[in-house]
Write a protein that holds these residues in place. Sequence first.
Motif, PDB file in Angstrom:
ATOM      1  N   LEU A 170       0.852  -1.180   0.000  1.00 39.38           N
ATOM      2  CA  LEU A 170       0.000   0.000   0.000  1.00 39.38           C
ATOM      3  C   LEU A 170       0.883   1.223   0.000  1.00 39.38           C
ATOM      4  CD1 LEU A 170      -2.127  -0.973   3.076  1.00 39.38           C
ATOM      5  CD2 LEU A 170      -2.959  -0.975   0.747  1.00 39.38           C
ATOM      6  N   VAL A 171       0.372   2.319  -0.543  1.00 38.88           N
ATOM      7  CA  VAL A 171       1.067   3.599  -0.413  1.00 38.88           C
ATOM      8  C   VAL A 171       0.131   4.566   0.297  1.00 38.88           C
ATOM      9  CG1 VAL A 171       2.266   5.465  -1.579  1.00 38.88           C
ATOM     10  CG2 VAL A 171       2.371   3.148  -2.518  1.00 38.88           C
ATOM     11  N   LEU A 172       0.591   5.053   1.450  1.00 39.14           N
ATOM     12  CA  LEU A 172      -0.186   6.003   2.244  1.00 39.14           C
ATOM     13  C   LEU A 172       0.427   7.388   2.140  1.00 39.14           C
ATOM     14  CD1 LEU A 172      -0.729   4.155   5.660  1.00 39.14           C
ATOM     15  CD2 LEU A 172      -2.394   4.463   3.807  1.00 39.14           C
ATOM     16  N   GLN A 173      -0.420   8.385   1.983  1.00 40.62           N
ATOM     17  CA  GLN A 173       0.044   9.775   2.073  1.00 40.62           C
ATOM     18  C   GLN A 173      -0.368  10.311   3.440  1.00 40.62           C
ATOM     19  OE1 GLN A 173      -0.467  12.870  -1.191  1.00 40.62           O
ATOM     20  NE2 GLN A 173      -2.075  13.483   0.224  1.00 40.62           N
ATOM     21  N   THR A 174       0.521  11.111   4.045  1.00 42.64           N
ATOM     22  CA  THR A 174       0.208  11.655   5.367  1.00 42.64           C
ATOM     23  C   THR A 174       0.892  13.006   5.583  1.00 42.64           C
ATOM     24  OG1 THR A 174       0.474  11.318   7.751  1.00 42.64           O
ATOM     25  CG2 THR A 174       2.119  10.282   6.339  1.00 42.64           C
ATOM     26  N   PRO A 175       0.214  13.926   6.276  1.00 45.92           N
ATOM     27  CA  PRO A 175       0.895  15.164   6.682  1.00 45.92           C
ATOM     28  C   PRO A 175       1.781  14.928   7.908  1.00 45.92           C
ATOM     29  CG  PRO A 175      -1.449  15.257   7.266  1.00 45.92           C
ATOM     30  CD  PRO A 175      -1.211  13.914   6.623  1.00 45.92           C
ATOM     31  N   HIS A 176       1.613  13.761   8.570  1.00 46.99           N
ATOM     32  CA  HIS A 176       2.388  13.433   9.777  1.00 46.99           C
ATOM     33  C   HIS A 176       3.435  12.389   9.407  1.00 46.99           C
ATOM     34  CE1 HIS A 176      -1.213  15.283  11.373  1.00 46.99           C
ATOM     35  NE2 HIS A 176      -1.941  14.290  10.930  1.00 46.99           N
ATOM     36  N   PHE A 177       4.371  12.764   8.535  1.00 45.75           N
ATOM     37  CA  PHE A 177       5.277  11.776   7.944  1.00 45.75           C
ATOM     38  C   PHE A 177       6.141  11.070   8.985  1.00 45.75           C
ATOM     39  CE2 PHE A 177       9.266  10.442   6.004  1.00 45.75           C
ATOM     40  CZ  PHE A 177       8.810   9.643   4.977  1.00 45.75           C
ATOM     41  N   GLU A 178       6.877  11.863   9.771  1.00 47.39           N
ATOM     42  CA  GLU A 178       7.824  11.248  10.712  1.00 47.39           C
ATOM     43  C   GLU A 178       7.102  10.415  11.772  1.00 47.39           C
ATOM     44  OE1 GLU A 178      11.028  13.729  11.929  1.00 47.39           O
ATOM     45  OE2 GLU A 178      11.511  12.461  13.657  1.00 47.39           O
ATOM     46  N   GLN A 179       5.993  10.963  12.274  1.00 45.55           N
ATOM     47  CA  GLN A 179       5.208  10.248  13.294  1.00 45.55           C
ATOM     48  C   GLN A 179       4.671   8.935  12.724  1.00 45.55           C
ATOM     49  OE1 GLN A 179       1.756  12.495  14.360  1.00 45.55           O
ATOM     50  NE2 GLN A 179       1.194  11.153  16.073  1.00 45.55           N
ATOM     51  N   THR A 180       4.227   8.979  11.488  1.00 43.19           N
ATOM     52  CA  THR A 180       3.655   7.780  10.863  1.00 43.19           C
ATOM     53  C   THR A 180       4.734   6.729  10.620  1.00 43.19           C
ATOM     54  OG1 THR A 180       1.904   9.079   9.839  1.00 43.19           O
ATOM     55  CG2 THR A 180       2.368   6.936   8.847  1.00 43.19           C
ATOM     56  N   VAL A 181       5.898   7.156  10.099  1.00 43.67           N
ATOM     57  CA  VAL A 181       6.987   6.201   9.875  1.00 43.67           C
ATOM     58  C   VAL A 181       7.384   5.546  11.195  1.00 43.67           C
ATOM     59  CG1 VAL A 181       9.426   5.985   9.231  1.00 43.67           C
ATOM     60  CG2 VAL A 181       7.873   7.331   7.800  1.00 43.67           C
ATOM     61  N   ARG A 182       7.546   6.360  12.234  1.00 43.46           N
ATOM     62  CA  ARG A 182       7.936   5.815  13.539  1.00 43.46           C
ATOM     63  C   ARG A 182       6.902   4.817  14.045  1.00 43.46           C
ATOM     64  NH1 ARG A 182      12.156   7.731  16.056  1.00 43.46           N
ATOM     65  NH2 ARG A 182      13.125   9.575  15.153  1.00 43.46           N
ATOM     66  N   TRP A 183       5.631   5.165  13.880  1.00 42.07           N
ATOM     67  CA  TRP A 183       4.547   4.312  14.395  1.00 42.07           C
ATOM     68  C   TRP A 183       4.604   2.928  13.738  1.00 42.07           C
ATOM     69  CZ3 TRP A 183       0.196   1.633  12.875  1.00 42.07           C
ATOM     70  CH2 TRP A 183      -0.717   1.317  13.888  1.00 42.07           C
ATOM     71  N   TYR A 184       4.754   2.901  12.412  1.00 43.53           N
ATOM     72  CA  TYR A 184       4.774   1.601  11.720  1.00 43.53           C
ATOM     73  C   TYR A 184       6.045   0.821  12.028  1.00 43.53           C
ATOM     74  CZ  TYR A 184       0.462   2.450   9.205  1.00 43.53           C
ATOM     75  OH  TYR A 184      -0.865   2.649   8.910  1.00 43.53           O
ATOM     76  N   MET A 185       7.190   1.496  12.087  1.00 45.23           N
ATOM     77  CA  MET A 185       8.437   0.794  12.376  1.00 45.23           C
ATOM     78  C   MET A 185       8.433   0.252  13.807  1.00 45.23           C
ATOM     79  SD  MET A 185      11.360   3.066  10.410  1.00 45.23           S
ATOM     80  CE  MET A 185      12.693   1.988  10.957  1.00 45.23           C
ATOM     81  N   GLN A 186       7.941   1.065  14.728  1.00 42.23           N
ATOM     82  CA  GLN A 186       7.954   0.687  16.139  1.00 42.23           C
ATOM     83  C   GLN A 186       6.981  -0.457  16.423  1.00 42.23           C
ATOM     84  OE1 GLN A 186       7.878   4.177  18.422  1.00 42.23           O
ATOM     85  NE2 GLN A 186       8.270   3.145  20.352  1.00 42.23           N
ATOM     86  N   ASN A 187       5.781  -0.371  15.896  1.00 41.25           N
ATOM     87  CA  ASN A 187       4.776  -1.385  16.209  1.00 41.25           C
ATOM     88  C   ASN A 187       5.003  -2.682  15.448  1.00 41.25           C
ATOM     89  OD1 ASN A 187       2.729  -0.388  18.182  1.00 41.25           O
ATOM     90  ND2 ASN A 187       2.649   1.313  16.728  1.00 41.25           N
ATOM     91  N   PHE A 188       5.411  -2.588  14.168  1.00 42.79           N
ATOM     92  CA  PHE A 188       5.399  -3.779  13.318  1.00 42.79           C
ATOM     93  C   PHE A 188       6.768  -4.159  12.748  1.00 42.79           C
ATOM     94  CE2 PHE A 188       1.079  -1.928  12.950  1.00 42.79           C
ATOM     95  CZ  PHE A 188       0.370  -2.990  13.504  1.00 42.79           C
ATOM     96  N   GLY A 189       7.805  -3.418  13.088  1.00 48.24           N
ATOM     97  CA  GLY A 189       9.148  -3.795  12.676  1.00 48.24           C
ATOM     98  C   GLY A 189       9.477  -3.580  11.208  1.00 48.24           C
ATOM     99  N   TYR A 190       8.720  -2.724  10.529  1.00 45.56           N
ATOM    100  CA  TYR A 190       9.066  -2.439   9.126  1.00 45.56           C
ATOM    101  C   TYR A 190      10.501  -1.922   9.034  1.00 45.56           C
ATOM    102  CZ  TYR A 190       4.134  -2.451   7.496  1.00 45.56           C
ATOM    103  OH  TYR A 190       2.857  -2.783   7.163  1.00 45.56           O
ATOM    104  N   LEU A 191      11.211  -2.342   7.988  1.00 44.37           N
ATOM    105  CA  LEU A 191      12.564  -1.856   7.709  1.00 44.37           C
ATOM    106  C   LEU A 191      12.518  -0.913   6.512  1.00 44.37           C
ATOM    107  CD1 LEU A 191      14.532  -5.228   7.816  1.00 44.37           C
ATOM    108  CD2 LEU A 191      14.453  -3.479   9.605  1.00 44.37           C
ATOM    109  N   PRO A 192      13.242   0.199   6.560  1.00 44.70           N
ATOM    110  CA  PRO A 192      13.296   1.060   5.375  1.00 44.70           C
ATOM    111  C   PRO A 192      14.144   0.418   4.281  1.00 44.70           C
ATOM    112  CG  PRO A 192      14.663   1.965   7.127  1.00 44.70           C
ATOM    113  CD  PRO A 192      14.030   0.726   7.683  1.00 44.70           C
TER     114      PRO A 192
END
Length: 350
Positions: A170-192
Amino acid sequence: MSINPSHPFANIIPTVRADAMAYVVLERRDVEAMSRFLHDFGFTRVEHEGPNVYFRGFGEKPYSVELIPSDRDAFVGFGLVAADGADLDTLGSANGIAPADSEKPGGGRVLHLVDPNGYRIDLVHGFEKAEAYVPREAIDVENTPWKKSRVNAGVRPPLTPAPVEGVRHLVLQTPHFEQTVRWYMQNFGYLPSDMLQTQSGMIGLGFFRFDRGEQPADHHALAISFGPAPEILHISTETIDIDAVGQGQQYLRAQGWEHFWGIGRHVLGSQVFDYWKDPAGDEWEHYADGDVMTADYPVGFHPFDRAGLWAWGDDLPASMRPAGQAPEEAPPPVRELIDAMLVAPRPWLD
Ligand SMILES: [Fe+2]
């Protein structure tokens, strides 16, 4: 995890590591039209009690798309598969919520979270797998300038909907970029996997994959784009091969659906892509031949521009460029992204 130590998201310790995409959840005013689109796009309807309508691909997920009859068209959220059932309890404890039994196709347990944009993100485990099947074998390129192994035979893939395995990213657009990236990486372990940066160093788009250790994972299961408002930019499915992308396009054209972008090849992720609009205007991608990476593949940094989004094929459609979407008096970060996207991607294009 080998990440550039100077990377702003380098030191995030994940609570759990999600293993795969499960499904997307959509509200639709016209479920019948959306169902026709999903069929023509390559999904198969799953019978299940209740008012909601479910579709699956040829993979083992019991369903990949849930349609909720509604008085609006909306993206509700998506589900992820946990590698271990205990991950639901671990992530639930960390967020002060408890998993529940799922009443969706396949059953099992589910944990419902809400991301910083208000989308519902589920972690699921213990569902009964659907029986995966092979719609047809993939067509390899057999005849090259150096080797001709297909003799006295042609390439004749059938004109059918492109069979899709399931939802892959999926591709999500957000005005809260850094917060959103942190949320997904922290909760689910996504790697950039790859990050696109403007000249001032601001990251405007990030591609993230699942951390499956030594098991390869798709180059991205989630991409997060900075933008003026939360929005789903597209939902992507993997089909069999490049011929399925092509024949799938023929089939969708014959049914009168709205084509959006493709066929082309992406740069980051390398997918051969084709994009279509569903009856509510959301974008869906068929892809084949995408990259996969193990957990130790290092993150890459690239210029944020249009040129880096596609290797060959048509230019990005005008409506996909932020210039047409953001107000003139956009705040400086948005303005910087718009300016970067306005740079001509090829010498012969505006
Ligand atoms: Fe995509």
